[in-house]
Every structure is written in C-alpha cells, then in structure tokens.
Design a protein around this motif. Sequence first.
Motif, PDB file in Angstrom:
ATOM      1  N   HIS A 233       7.406  65.134  -0.844  1.00 45.78           N
ATOM      2  CA  HIS A 233       8.008  66.446  -1.055  1.00 45.78           C
ATOM      3  C   HIS A 233       9.344  66.275  -1.753  1.00 45.78           C
ATOM      4  O   HIS A 233      10.162  65.445  -1.374  1.00 45.78           O
ATOM      5  N   LEU A 234       9.521  67.048  -2.833  1.00 44.62           N
ATOM      6  CA  LEU A 234      10.760  66.971  -3.599  1.00 44.62           C
ATOM      7  C   LEU A 234      11.456  68.314  -3.562  1.00 44.62           C
ATOM      8  O   LEU A 234      10.910  69.296  -4.032  1.00 44.62           O
ATOM      9  N   PRO A 235      12.660  68.392  -3.038  1.00 48.47           N
ATOM     10  CA  PRO A 235      13.379  69.653  -3.143  1.00 48.47           C
ATOM     11  C   PRO A 235      13.863  69.843  -4.584  1.00 48.47           C
ATOM     12  O   PRO A 235      14.192  68.869  -5.257  1.00 48.47           O
ATOM     13  N   ALA A 236      13.881  71.070  -5.066  1.00 45.90           N
ATOM     14  CA  ALA A 236      14.362  71.328  -6.425  1.00 45.90           C
ATOM     15  C   ALA A 236      14.914  72.737  -6.520  1.00 45.90           C
ATOM     16  O   ALA A 236      14.413  73.661  -5.887  1.00 45.90           O
ATOM     17  N   ASP A 237      15.973  72.885  -7.308  1.00 45.58           N
ATOM     18  CA  ASP A 237      16.547  74.215  -7.550  1.00 45.58           C
ATOM     19  C   ASP A 237      15.925  74.849  -8.785  1.00 45.58           C
ATOM     20  O   ASP A 237      15.877  76.069  -8.912  1.00 45.58           O
ATOM     21  N   LEU A 238      15.493  73.989  -9.698  1.00 45.29           N
ATOM     22  CA  LEU A 238      14.914  74.465 -10.955  1.00 45.29           C
ATOM     23  C   LEU A 238      13.733  73.580 -11.316  1.00 45.29           C
ATOM     24  O   LEU A 238      13.760  72.374 -11.040  1.00 45.29           O
ATOM     25  N   VAL A 239      12.740  74.183 -11.955  1.00 47.58           N
ATOM     26  CA  VAL A 239      11.592  73.414 -12.427  1.00 47.58           C
ATOM     27  C   VAL A 239      11.361  73.758 -13.893  1.00 47.58           C
ATOM     28  O   VAL A 239      11.326  74.936 -14.263  1.00 47.58           O
ATOM     29  N   VAL A 240      11.258  72.741 -14.745  1.00 54.94           N
ATOM     30  CA  VAL A 240      10.866  72.963 -16.132  1.00 54.94           C
ATOM     31  C   VAL A 240       9.458  72.402 -16.312  1.00 54.94           C
ATOM     32  O   VAL A 240       9.198  71.244 -15.985  1.00 54.94           O
ATOM     33  N   VAL A 241       8.572  73.255 -16.788  1.00 54.14           N
ATOM     34  CA  VAL A 241       7.187  72.857 -16.975  1.00 54.14           C
ATOM     35  C   VAL A 241       6.969  72.490 -18.437  1.00 54.14           C
ATOM     36  O   VAL A 241       7.117  73.331 -19.327  1.00 54.14           O
ATOM     37  N   GLY A 242       6.639  71.229 -18.684  1.00 52.31           N
ATOM     38  CA  GLY A 242       6.412  70.774 -20.059  1.00 52.31           C
ATOM     39  C   GLY A 242       5.082  70.048 -20.133  1.00 52.31           C
ATOM     40  O   GLY A 242       5.031  68.844 -20.352  1.00 52.31           O
ATOM     41  N   ILE A 243       4.006  70.787 -19.916  1.00 56.45           N
ATOM     42  CA  ILE A 243       2.689  70.151 -19.830  1.00 56.45           C
ATOM     43  C   ILE A 243       1.831  70.480 -21.049  1.00 56.45           C
ATOM     44  O   ILE A 243       0.613  70.556 -20.958  1.00 56.45           O
ATOM     45  N   GLY A 244       2.485  70.655 -22.170  1.00 53.06           N
ATOM     46  CA  GLY A 244       1.734  70.852 -23.401  1.00 53.06           C
ATOM     47  C   GLY A 244       1.627  72.311 -23.800  1.00 53.06           C
ATOM     48  O   GLY A 244       2.101  73.201 -23.083  1.00 53.06           O
ATOM     49  N   VAL A 245       1.024  72.526 -24.949  1.00 50.98           N
ATOM     50  CA  VAL A 245       0.908  73.892 -25.470  1.00 50.98           C
ATOM     51  C   VAL A 245      -0.543  74.209 -25.794  1.00 50.98           C
ATOM     52  O   VAL A 245      -1.377  73.318 -25.920  1.00 50.98           O
ATOM     53  N   LEU A 246      -0.805  75.487 -25.900  1.00 49.68           N
ATOM     54  CA  LEU A 246      -2.123  75.974 -26.322  1.00 49.68           C
ATOM     55  C   LEU A 246      -1.937  76.725 -27.633  1.00 49.68           C
ATOM     56  O   LEU A 246      -1.038  77.553 -27.755  1.00 49.68           O
ATOM     57  N   PRO A 247      -2.770  76.437 -28.627  1.00 48.37           N
ATOM     58  CA  PRO A 247      -2.629  77.164 -29.898  1.00 48.37           C
ATOM     59  C   PRO A 247      -2.960  78.650 -29.700  1.00 48.37           C
ATOM     60  O   PRO A 247      -3.842  78.986 -28.910  1.00 48.37           O
ATOM     61  N   ASN A 248      -2.218  79.507 -30.384  1.00 50.64           N
ATOM     62  CA  ASN A 248      -2.474  80.955 -30.277  1.00 50.64           C
ATOM     63  C   ASN A 248      -3.614  81.342 -31.218  1.00 50.64           C
ATOM     64  O   ASN A 248      -3.394  81.637 -32.386  1.00 50.64           O
ATOM     65  N   ILE A 249      -4.824  81.340 -30.665  1.00 52.59           N
ATOM     66  CA  ILE A 249      -6.014  81.554 -31.490  1.00 52.59           C
ATOM     67  C   ILE A 249      -6.754  82.839 -31.135  1.00 52.59           C
ATOM     68  O   ILE A 249      -7.743  83.178 -31.780  1.00 52.59           O
ATOM     69  N   GLU A 250      -6.271  83.549 -30.118  1.00 54.51           N
ATOM     70  CA  GLU A 250      -7.055  84.672 -29.596  1.00 54.51           C
ATOM     71  C   GLU A 250      -7.310  85.745 -30.643  1.00 54.51           C
ATOM     72  O   GLU A 250      -8.408  86.296 -30.739  1.00 54.51           O
ATOM     73  N   LEU A 251      -6.275  86.031 -31.447  1.00 59.89           N
ATOM     74  CA  LEU A 251      -6.411  87.048 -32.484  1.00 59.89           C
ATOM     75  C   LEU A 251      -7.501  86.636 -33.483  1.00 59.89           C
ATOM     76  O   LEU A 251      -8.346  87.451 -33.886  1.00 59.89           O
ATOM     77  N   ALA A 252      -7.490  85.375 -33.849  1.00 61.45           N
ATOM     78  CA  ALA A 252      -8.481  84.853 -34.795  1.00 61.45           C
ATOM     79  C   ALA A 252      -9.874  84.879 -34.180  1.00 61.45           C
ATOM     80  O   ALA A 252     -10.856  85.273 -34.827  1.00 61.45           O
ATOM     81  N   GLN A 253      -9.936  84.459 -32.926  1.00 61.40           N
ATOM     82  CA  GLN A 253     -11.226  84.436 -32.240  1.00 61.40           C
ATOM     83  C   GLN A 253     -11.839  85.815 -32.145  1.00 61.40           C
ATOM     84  O   GLN A 253     -13.024  86.011 -32.406  1.00 61.40           O
TER      85      GLN A 253
END
Lengths: 408, 107
Positions: A233-253
């Motif tokens: 267990h890690l206490p934390a005041d802030l969390v930054v999530v940097g687990i990659g990105v997803l291309p914005n393709i929904e409009l095209a799809q």
Amino acid sequence: MTEMLETTAPIVVIGAGQAGLAAASKLRDLGHAGPLTLVGDEPEPPYQRPPLSKAYLLGEMARERLFLRPSAFYAERDLTLLTGRNATEIRRDERQVMLSDGSALPYQHLLLATGARPRLLPGPDLQGVLVMRSLADADRLAEAVRPGLRLLVIGGGYIGLEAAATAVKLGLQVTLVEAAPRILGRVAAVETSDYFRELHRAHGVDLREGVGLAHLTEAAGRVTGAVLTDGSHLPADLVVVGIGVLPNIELAQAAGLTCDNGISVDAYCRSSDPAIFAAGDCASFPWRNQRIRLESVGNAIDQAEVAATNMLGESCEYQAKPWFWSDQFDVKLQIAGLCGRHDRVVTRAGAGAGRSHWYFHGDRLEAVDAMNDPRVFMVAKRVLEGDRPVDAAFIADPANDLRALLAS
Amino acid sequence: MVSITYIEANGTAHRVEVAPGLTVMEGARDNGVPGIHADCGGACACSTCHVYVAAEWIDRLPPRDEIEQDMLEFAWEPDAERSRLTCQIKVTPELDGLIVTLPERQA
Ligand SMILES: Cc1cc2nc3c(=O)[nH]c(=O)nc-3n(C[C@H](O)[C@H](O)[C@H](O)COP(=O)(O)OP(=O)(O)OC[C@H]3O[C@@H](n4cnc5c(N)ncnc54)[C@H](O)[C@@H]3O)c2cc1C
Ligand code: FES
C-alpha cells in the motif's frame, strides 16, 4: 485516379494541434486560396505539447510561449480557426462536417488530425488523479503540485518519466510504478531502460518495475493512495496516470473509414475515402511492410505537410524519418529511428557525460538513443535517412570520429 | 522592446520588435518571419532554427553551450563563427539592433 483539385476548393482540418496547424500553414504556403477551416475542440489556439511535462510544468515557460503561431497569423493567412468546437459527424456523401455548435462545414478535401487521448484507469474519477495531454491537464497538475507532496506516477513511458523528473525538481516525493518488467519496455532497449532507471533512482525517485496498480484508495472522492499488485500500500496525495494514449478514431470509424490502430492511410496519407486524409498521432500508415502509428512532433509535422501537398493534387509519398526527444533531469535524450526489431545493441561512450545506444538488426542500423550526445543524434539521423551501412565495431570505439559514417 | 532584423536567404529583411525574455527563435515565429522552422519548439533538439549572426554581433552574444555547439556542427551549412541556434539565444536589451541571416535551408 487522382482528382484535380482547384486551389480554391474548400478544405477542412479537424484537430487544431501540431499536425492540423502544420497542414493548414503548408496549404497556404503552397498557394491554396480557397476557404480553409481549422476546427479544434480545445479552447486554445494550436500549441506545443512537449513543454507541458517539462519547462511549462516547472514554471519556466510562460503560457503564451506555447502557442505555435501568434494570434494575428490566422487572419493574416485567411485561415478560419474555430476553437472550442467538436466535429461530431462526417457526412461523406454530402462532403460536410457537422460541428457541435450545430453548424455544417462543406469540404472538397478533409484532413483528420485528431491526435490521441490518454488511456484512463477504470473506475470513477477521483480528485487528485490527473493525466498529461492537454494544456488544461498541465494547468491542473501545476495547480496541484506543492513541495513535499507525495506523487505516484503510474506508467514508466516517456510522459510518466518526464512528469516524475519535473515533480522531483519541484520538490515532491515521487514514486513511479511500471507494470511491465522494465520502464520504456515498448519503446527502448534494455540498455536505455537501465540508464533511465539509474538516473531516476539517483534523483530520489522510488521506481518500481514489474508491479502494477491493483486499485486506488480514496476518501470522500479524493485519492489517498494505491494498492499495488504485490499487495503493498502506497499513500499518495496526487496520482499522474501515464499509461499510454488511444488514437482519436471514433469520428472516422463512425463515417465508415478503415481503421487499424489509428485511421488507416496509404503512403499518400489518404484514408479509405480519397477525399479524406489523416496525419499525426491519429494516423496509422505503411512503413517497411508493416503498419505503424507514431506519437511525435516530427511525425505530426512531416506527415501533415505531405498530406497538405497531396490535398492539392500532388502524389508525394510520406517517407517517415522517426525521431524524438525527451528531457529528464540533466539528460537530453534524442532518438533517431525506431526501436522494434533489433537483435543487438552497441553502447558508445561519448565526450563527457554523453552516451549512446545503437540498435542493430543484423548489419542494419535501426535506431540510436543519444543521451547528452547531440553529435551522435545528428550523425545517426543522417545515416538512417541515407540508409548508409554502419560497422558496429567502429561505433563502439569512442576514439573513432563518427563523421566518417557520413563520408562513405 | 528589442529590435531584431532577420534577413531571409533571398535578401528580404524583416525588422521586428521582440519582447525581452523570449528567444530569437520566438521573435521570428511570433512575427511570421519565414525560414526558421523550429520543429522542436526550442528544445535544442532539432537544429531547424539555425541562423548566421552578423559579424559584428558574434562577440556580443552569450557563447554557445556544448549542446548547441554540437547540434550546429551538423546543421545545414554551418559557419564556425557565425552560426547559432536561435532558440538558444535569449532576447535581452543588449541585443537591440541584432541582425541575423537565415540559411537557404534548415535541413
Ligand atoms: C506531455 C507531452 C509531452 C510530449 N513530449 C514530446 C517530445 O518531447 N517530443 C516529441 O516529439 N513529442 C512529444 N509529445 C508528443 C507530441 O506532442 C504529439 O505527437 C503531437 O502533439 C501530435 O500532434 P497531433 O496534431 O497529431 O495531435 P494533437 O497535438 O493531440 O492534436 C489533436 C487535436 O485534435 C483535437 N480533436 C480531436 N478530436 C476532435 C474533434 N472531433 N473535433 C475537434 N477537435 C478534435 C484534440 O483535442 C487536439 O487538440 C508529447 C506529448 C505530450 C502530451
Ligand atoms: S527550435 Fe529546435 S533546435 Fe532550436
């Protein structure tokens, strides 16, 4: 069959980021004189993202300096910039783009430069859990950071590592967890992962690999820490999530365009509809018998410029020359080429603190990571662009002058 | 404001006013001076913001650091004395009147 385009036909660019702006500028430079509209869902005019996790977050770079063009540019080039608006639908048979404000934009040719968005953690939104993509994200983080706070960074890719380095400089206590066996696992060789692991640990980052997030803990809607997959267990005041990105393709799809880990384009940046092009983080394109998608400024600019050229009736092939940089602590990393199928890595000691990792596939040089060694980066970039032969033994000896590689 | 003159390779001169604190690269970008690409936005990572500084200005600018020096060596047709990366030059009142010439190409 290429359709001749009059230089007065209306062109719409969706996505007012690095690629969208590069394409719009290029269209005007090439003499396109018709209506040109750049639509972006963010409130700001096009800006650069790289400083968001670096100088801007550190407070060393004022907001105005992020903008890719001064505000007068848009009027001067007769470019209609519509910010704070979402393109919601592409009506291909009518050649119209529908916007969230209810208006419709006719087009002869359309560029999709919609970029990518951060992957999020499953579960409800918690206060204190942030991502790093937009200026708004960076402002939220800049607002939240205070010396002494405990920051947990989830994900050991470049964004996570840069956020960690910047946070340390700002006086936070930083822990970074990476679920894969090593940081930078998908984008760099073991040698480069080792280098950056050491760098971060030397600066006091508690860096843990092979351990993922089980779940976050919270109190009254605010994050209080995390339980990791090893049960700790890690206490934390802030969390930054940097687990990659997803291309914005929904409009095209939704418009029925072919997508495959991005909006699929051919060598000419054309999607499965010849009137519609795509470029930048959202586009997947053919590269050496495979299909890849790059997330870098260099790719966004170059691909967008090729797309712009072809929108005016040319047939230029996009020859990707992948390159990237990242700044962490006192290290400037510059990457030429693309990591992926190397079977050998040669380390070269540079002058002073410089060091570089040369990735080979058989005899062929695939990529080079240069740490505080810009000469290596510049030489490697040219060697790769010219597809010149490289002798690994020559590289490994720091006494050899790399210039010889360009002379051959 | 600090006055800087950017001369394109074809001789077209742009005399513009730049706020102290910005870089010479940003002065060009914000005033629509063509020929400085600055792909990396000033990170000293791309070398596409290269110029030749007018001879009388060489010694009046803060010297290049090691990274700039190394990047410049492989820029388009560098000049050992006059070449600079504009993103690495901070605009200060002392730079008033600076004249730089752009190379024919950036890469
Ligand atoms: C924190 C951070 C640091 C980075 N550091 C580096 C670095 O050091 N070096 C490097 O080379 N690269 C770096 N990158 C990556 C680089 O910034 C991206 O590759 C680049 O911005 C891609 O440009 P793009 O135009 O394809 O996408 P974006 O810049 O993301 O622009 C796309 C825009 O389209 C908008 N949009 C999407 N859908 C719609 C719609 N339907 N309607 C209207 N607008 C829409 C999006 O909101 C966005 O504004 C970094 C990225 C981040 C986030
Ligand atoms: S802007 Fe890239 S090196 Fe100056």
